[in-house]
Write an enzyme that holds these catalytic residues in place. Structure first.
Site, PDB file in Angstrom:
ATOM      1  N   SER A  14     146.310  35.548  70.390  1.00 24.69           N
ATOM      2  CA  SER A  14     145.930  35.814  71.776  1.00 24.69           C
ATOM      3  C   SER A  14     144.857  34.826  72.221  1.00 24.69           C
ATOM      4  O   SER A  14     144.849  33.676  71.791  1.00 24.69           O
ATOM      5  CB  SER A  14     145.472  37.271  71.910  1.00 24.69           C
ATOM      6  OG  SER A  14     144.406  37.567  71.020  1.00 24.69           O
ATOM      7  N   ASP A 185     131.120  35.386  76.341  1.00 19.74           N
ATOM      8  CA  ASP A 185     131.255  36.443  77.344  1.00 19.74           C
ATOM      9  C   ASP A 185     131.282  37.828  76.711  1.00 19.74           C
ATOM     10  O   ASP A 185     131.655  38.802  77.365  1.00 19.74           O
ATOM     11  CB  ASP A 185     132.528  36.233  78.171  1.00 19.74           C
ATOM     12  CG  ASP A 185     133.780  36.099  77.302  1.00 19.74           C
ATOM     13  OD1 ASP A 185     133.701  36.405  76.089  1.00 19.74           O
ATOM     14  OD2 ASP A 185     134.830  35.678  77.817  1.00 19.74           O
ATOM     15  N   HIS A 188     134.790  36.183  73.514  1.00 17.65           N
ATOM     16  CA  HIS A 188     135.278  34.893  73.024  1.00 17.65           C
ATOM     17  C   HIS A 188     134.149  34.093  72.373  1.00 17.65           C
ATOM     18  O   HIS A 188     132.975  34.322  72.649  1.00 17.65           O
ATOM     19  CB  HIS A 188     135.938  34.123  74.176  1.00 17.65           C
ATOM     20  CG  HIS A 188     137.081  34.875  74.776  1.00 17.65           C
ATOM     21  ND1 HIS A 188     136.969  35.508  76.004  1.00 17.65           N
ATOM     22  CD2 HIS A 188     138.330  35.132  74.312  1.00 17.65           C
ATOM     23  CE1 HIS A 188     138.123  36.113  76.275  1.00 17.65           C
ATOM     24  NE2 HIS A 188     138.957  35.904  75.249  1.00 17.65           N
TER      25      HIS A 188
END
Length: 256
Positions: A14, A185, A188
């Site tokens: 992902s 954030d 990530h």
């Protein structure tokens, strides 16, 4: 295909995978380390979970491909482990289904060839306060306590189906001030966290008893460095030295 042929190392997952080719990302660093020995191929899809991955598995990794990857590094779980939305929509996948999906992914990859190796990365921790600060109410349901069972169950699956597992959940939390240094954030990776990922991958690849070895120092270097032309600086030595800081510590050395 661009020649000469090299081993293929595919990163599948992902957004942790998709964004890994950003500046300082772990995928970009692996591509740099293997720049003269193997091809790092990105197959990352932000927002995806293991359920989506199964839908494209045969397309991304067809069994009838002429060339099969030498190594596939797989990351799913961060989206799967989010809290279920009351509507039933969203990326959440129940733990039992997640493990079943990852089992199918692992078994499919191992069936591609007798030389295809697989590494699973567990869900990492996250900074919940940073997620709220950056995203507000746009992203809900991400909690550390929800990730932990997915990481633990995935490592157990790795032992069961004989693939290598890397415990990012633990590795990142062992770093000093990880909450403030490892995330852009809250989810990530910063270059600091990516460095941790690279070191963990290199450690596994170096210590694996795979034949042939896929460790970057063990692979043949593509073309001579200088075709025996005298040079005041050995390009081969320079190539080895520039990645020295990412070398995993010798066995038995405490993690820093």
């Amino acid at each position: 295909m661009v020649g000469p042929g090299r081993p293929q190392i595919v990163l599948f997952g992902s957004s942790i995978v998709q964004f890994s080719f950003s500046d300082g990302g772990w995928g970009a660093t692996l591509a740099d380390i293997y720049s003269r020995t193997a091809d790092i191929i990105l197959r990352g899809y932000a927002g995806w979970n293991s359920r989506f991955a199964l839908k494209v598995l045969d397309h991304v990794f067809p069994k009838n491909a002429v060339i099969q990857p030498s190594l596939v590094i797989v990351y799913f779980g961060g989206n799967d482990s989010t809290h279920p939305h009351p509507s039933g929509q969203g990326p959440h996948v129940p733990l039992s289904e997640f493990i079943d999906n990852m089992r199918k992914i692992g078994e499919h990859l191992l069936s591609l060839s007798d030389k295809t190796r697989v590494i699973f990365l567990t869900p990492p921790p996250m900074n919940e306060k940073q997620i709220q600060l950056v995203f507000g109410d746009a992203i809900r349901g991400r909690r550390n306590d929800l990730c932990s069972p997915y990481a633990e169950a995935l490592l157990n699956l790795c032992k069961e189906i004989n693939v290598k597992g890397i415990d990012l959940w633990t590795a990142i939390q062992q770093q000093d001030d990880w909450l403030n240094t490892c995330f852009t954030d809250g989810i990530h990776f910063t270059p600091k966290a990516s460095e941790i990922v690279v070191k963990e991958i290199l450690k596994v690849v170096r210590e694996a008893d795979w034949k042939p070895s896929l460790y970057w120092k063990s692979l043949p270097v593509e073309f001579p460095f200088n075709f025996d032309v005298p040079d005041s600086i050995s390009l081969c030595d320079l190539e080895l030295a520039r990645n020295e800081q990412l070398e995993p510590p010798p066995p038995g050395t405490a993690r820093m």
